[in-house]
Design a protein around this motif. Structure first.
Motif, PDB file in Angstrom:
ATOM      1  N   TYR A 286       0.848  -1.206   0.000  1.00 36.65           N
ATOM      2  CA  TYR A 286       0.000   0.000   0.000  1.00 36.65           C
ATOM      3  C   TYR A 286       0.880   1.252   0.000  1.00 36.65           C
ATOM      4  N   THR A 287       1.865   1.253   0.905  1.00 42.73           N
ATOM      5  CA  THR A 287       2.763   2.402   1.000  1.00 42.73           C
ATOM      6  C   THR A 287       3.593   2.566  -0.262  1.00 42.73           C
ATOM      7  N   MET A 288       4.136   1.463  -0.777  1.00 41.55           N
ATOM      8  CA  MET A 288       4.982   1.533  -1.970  1.00 41.55           C
ATOM      9  C   MET A 288       4.183   1.930  -3.207  1.00 41.55           C
ATOM     10  N   THR A 289       2.940   1.501  -3.270  1.00 44.12           N
ATOM     11  CA  THR A 289       2.093   1.894  -4.412  1.00 44.12           C
ATOM     12  C   THR A 289       1.898   3.401  -4.444  1.00 44.12           C
ATOM     13  N   LEU A 290       1.571   3.974  -3.286  1.00 42.69           N
ATOM     14  CA  LEU A 290       1.386   5.423  -3.223  1.00 42.69           C
ATOM     15  C   LEU A 290       2.694   6.163  -3.495  1.00 42.69           C
ATOM     16  N   LEU A 291       3.802   5.619  -2.969  1.00 36.53           N
ATOM     17  CA  LEU A 291       5.103   6.258  -3.179  1.00 36.53           C
ATOM     18  C   LEU A 291       5.470   6.299  -4.650  1.00 36.53           C
ATOM     19  N   TRP A 292       5.290   5.194  -5.344  1.00 41.01           N
ATOM     20  CA  TRP A 292       5.686   5.139  -6.750  1.00 41.01           C
ATOM     21  C   TRP A 292       4.719   5.911  -7.648  1.00 41.01           C
ATOM     22  N   ILE A 293       3.464   6.028  -7.222  1.00 41.37           N
ATOM     23  CA  ILE A 293       2.547   6.903  -7.961  1.00 41.37           C
ATOM     24  C   ILE A 293       3.072   8.332  -7.930  1.00 41.37           C
ATOM     25  N   ALA A 294       3.504   8.773  -6.746  1.00 43.56           N
ATOM     26  CA  ALA A 294       4.040  10.125  -6.600  1.00 43.56           C
ATOM     27  C   ALA A 294       5.292  10.331  -7.441  1.00 43.56           C
TER      28      ALA A 294
END
Length: 385
Positions: A286-294
């Protein structure tokens, strides 16, 4: 006697030098001068265009697919999704620090706009960027990837209209052909059955909301590109790495602040902890998905502003539109959407339209080089006389 002899000898020498200069020798001299320039330097503009185009295509495709993944696996916060699109700007700060003390002679001679003017530019663009982020988030939530990409393709038509009025964009048959092909390639996706999407969520009742939001986002995004080109060329007038980073960071900062206020004002922040716990891929994913979207949206932004600096906002949008058919193709493998001949034809048309636009810029480049040669020849002819 000696002075007269020296003057005569000097006159003969100058006369001989003038006679030795001919149009053929002028052309040969110019050719030798061009051949002495390294190939890498001569093609620097094209290499930069290629680099920025790759950043746009990669950033847009990866960010869109990751955004859809966020919704597919349990994410549901529209404000968080919109906030993440611009919140990755801190990764640009180290690059800004490294280029802060570098000076550019051309920029030193340009009058720096007042802080009020710069602040107004960043506030307007940042506010529009926040609106685009929110509208795109709603559209991506309620629409299948194929339909979302189709509606997003309308931004090319909007951008052509804004570029004509704001940026004095000239249209040639090749550019018109490119616009038609790229728009048609994405419009073919409307023939796809929305039920082909592998989405585990159903928002059929809110399809109209997603459609309208995505269409408005496409129009506003096109307006941002044209306004960015107008601000860079008419107000900022400096096209260095530092100005590029400033342009990205400050408008992203404004957009992030607006969306962060919206996240807390809407109350969605209270559900984020439960959302993370219920995310199908786990908390770390969840955290990595949001990070890589950014990160991917920042990569996309760098490529778009770079193309605006080097070419035009319309060209930047052409590259962006070229990437739209890529998303449904990748969605076939990631979200198990069906692959059809219509999608394949759409991809081929997009590539054809892209090559048509590139060929127009190649012709413009040849004309520019030819004009430069003519100017150099005239200057040497004047020296002859």
């Amino acid at each position: 006697m000696e002075n007269a002899a020296q003057e005569k000898q000097t006159h003969v020498t100058i006369q001989g030098a003038q006679q030795s200069i001919s149009p053929d020798s002028v052309g040969e001299a110019i050719g030798n001068q061009e051949s002495s320039v390294p190939l890498l330097h001569r093609n620097k503009r094209w290499l930069l265009m290629a680099l920025f185009s790759v950043l746009v295509l990669f950033g847009q495709s990866a960010a869109t697919l990751l955004g859809r993944l966020y919704y597919e696996k349990g994410g549901n916060s529209k404000w968080l999704s919109a906030f993440i699109q611009g919140a990755g700007f801190p990764i640009l700060l180290p690059f800004l620090y490294n280029t802060k003390d570098r000076k550019n002679n051309s920029s030193e001679q340009t009058k720096t706009p007042s802080p009020l003017v710069l602040g107004s530019i960043y506030m307007v663009l940042g506010t529009l960027l926040a609106a685009v982020g929110m509208l795109f988030s709603v559209g991506l939530l309620y629409l299948p990837v194929s339909t979302f990409s189709l509606i997003s393709a309308t931004q090319l038509g909007f951008n052509a209209l804004f570029s004509f009025f704001l940026n004095s964009q000239k249209f040639t048959p090749l550019i018109v052909n490119s616009l038609v092909l790229l728009t048609t390639s994405s419009a073919l996706l409307v023939l796809q059955n929305d039920d082909s999407s592998g989405s585990s969520k159903s928002y059929k009742g809110k399809y109209a909301i997603g459609f309208i939001c995505t269409l408005l986002a496409a129009a506003l995004f096109s307006l941002i590109l044209s306004l960015s080109q107008l601000a860079i060329n008419k107000i900022l007038k400096r096209q260095t790495v530092k100005e590029l980073l400033d342009f990205l960071i400050y408008q992203s900062l404004v957009a992030s602040c607006i969306l962060l206020v919206g996240l807390f004002a809407s109350g969605e922040w209270r559900t984020l902890s439960a959302e993370m716990n219920k995310f199908e891929l786990g908390k770390a994913s969840y955290t990595m998905t949001l990070l890589w979207i950014a990160v991917c949206w920042q990569i996309f932004s760098i490529g778009m502003v770079g193309l605006i600096l080097k070419v035009s906002s319309l060209f930047a949008n052409v590259i962006s539109t070229l990437g739209l058919p890529i998303v449904p193709i990748l969605a076939v493998f990631i979200f198990k959407e069906k692959m059809s001949g219509v999608k394949a034809v759409g991809m081929l048309l997009a590539i054809w339209g892209f090559m048509s636009y590139i060929y127009q810029h190649y012709l413009d480049d040849l004309v520019s080089k030819s004009g430069k040669k003519d100017v150099d020849s005239k200057e040497i002819s004047l020296m002859q006389n």
